[in-house]
Design a protein around this motif. Structure first.
Motif, mmCIF file in Angstrom:
data_model
loop_
_atom_site.group_PDB
_atom_site.id
_atom_site.type_symbol
_atom_site.label_atom_id
_atom_site.label_comp_id
_atom_site.label_asym_id
_atom_site.label_seq_id
_atom_site.Cartn_x
_atom_site.Cartn_y
_atom_site.Cartn_z
ATOM 1 N N VAL A 9 8.402 1.506 -4.952
ATOM 2 C CA VAL A 9 8.275 0.650 -3.761
ATOM 3 C C VAL A 9 9.659 0.185 -3.300
ATOM 4 O O VAL A 9 9.980 0.232 -2.106
ATOM 5 N N ILE A 63 -1.091 3.077 -1.971
ATOM 6 C CA ILE A 63 -1.026 2.294 -0.737
ATOM 7 C C ILE A 63 0.237 1.446 -0.659
ATOM 8 O O ILE A 63 0.780 1.226 0.424
ATOM 9 N N GLN A 64 0.735 0.977 -1.798
ATOM 10 C CA GLN A 64 1.928 0.129 -1.791
ATOM 11 C C GLN A 64 3.157 0.889 -1.271
ATOM 12 O O GLN A 64 4.050 0.295 -0.669
ATOM 13 N N ASN A 65 3.193 2.200 -1.440
ATOM 14 C CA ASN A 65 4.299 2.993 -0.909
ATOM 15 C C ASN A 65 4.275 3.014 0.622
ATOM 16 O O ASN A 65 5.302 2.915 1.279
ATOM 17 N N VAL A 67 2.864 0.724 2.497
ATOM 18 C CA VAL A 67 3.194 -0.639 2.924
ATOM 19 C C VAL A 67 4.711 -0.856 2.870
ATOM 20 O O VAL A 67 5.307 -1.410 3.792
ATOM 21 N N TYR A 69 6.973 1.398 3.133
ATOM 22 C CA TYR A 69 7.554 2.197 4.219
ATOM 23 C C TYR A 69 7.484 1.429 5.541
ATOM 24 O O TYR A 69 8.460 1.341 6.277
ATOM 25 N N ALA A 70 6.323 0.844 5.820
ATOM 26 C CA ALA A 70 6.138 0.090 7.069
ATOM 27 C C ALA A 70 7.020 -1.165 7.099
ATOM 28 O O ALA A 70 7.661 -1.460 8.118
ATOM 29 N N ILE A 71 7.061 -1.898 5.997
ATOM 30 C CA ILE A 71 7.898 -3.104 5.936
ATOM 31 C C ILE A 71 9.372 -2.727 6.066
ATOM 32 O O ILE A 71 10.138 -3.375 6.786
#
Length: 184
Positions: A9, A63-65, A67, A69-71
């Motif tokens: 992450v 999913i945390q990856n 997220v 990426y988006a952040i």
């Protein structure tokens, strides 16, 4: 397992911040007409993008990856615009209308090194002094402070000129560039 997930992450977040920052700076360089510098930045940008996207696509089930990426993308936009503000590329033109038609305003600005074209104007409430001032963007905030110091009620409109040609100020800038780049 959790440690690897956190490391992944963090890596994705950092990669995307770097990628989007480079993307933003490249766009600004392109808009300012610095195409060769923009091309150099785009080469690094592409490498960072492919690595970051590859990490996310290889681990799409996490999913945390996605997220991260988006952040990272959002933070990258903020960082990139901040970098561009610090670089302050290009010029700014400021149109000023002063309620005091005293030509002394123009002299004070010229004494501080600004190129000023001025003329008398007539507004709804009487005579005015209109000025057009061209300056490098890195001096933009200082110019606003100077104008406000001389006339706190002055009306200002600022914009970035796309093309600059001719005039005393442009000749002076070219002369300084030639002098600076002249071999010794």
């Amino acid at each position: 397992m959790l440690e690897n997930a956190l490391v992944m992450v963090a890596i994705i977040l950092i990669i995307n911040i770097v990628y989007v920052s480079l993307f933003t700076v490249r766009m600004m360089l392109t808009l300012k007409g610095q195409r060769y510098t923009a091309a150099m930045v785009s080469m690094f940008e592409t490498v960072v993008y492919v690595v970051g996207l590859g990490l996310v696509l290889d681990n799409l089930n996490e999913i945390q990856n996605l997220v991260a990426y988006a952040i990272g993308y959002g933070i990258g936009v903020l960082v990139g615009t901040r970098i561009e503000e610090k670089l302050a590329l290009g010029y700014i033109t400021v149109n000023v209308v002063s309620t005091n038609p005293d030509i002394e305003f123009t002299r004070k600005l010229r004494d501080r090194g600004y190129g000023v074209t001025s003329w008398y104007a007539h507004g709804m409430d009487g005579d005015r002094l209109s000025m057009q001032i061209l300056t490098p963007r890195k001096y933009e905030l200082k110019l606003y402070e100077t104008i406000h110091e001389i006339d706190p009620k002055a009306f200002m409109i600022a914009y970035e000129p796309k093309t600059i040609h001719g005039g005393f100020w442009v000749k002076q800038v070219r002369r300084l560039r030639r002098k600076k780049n002249k071999p010794e």
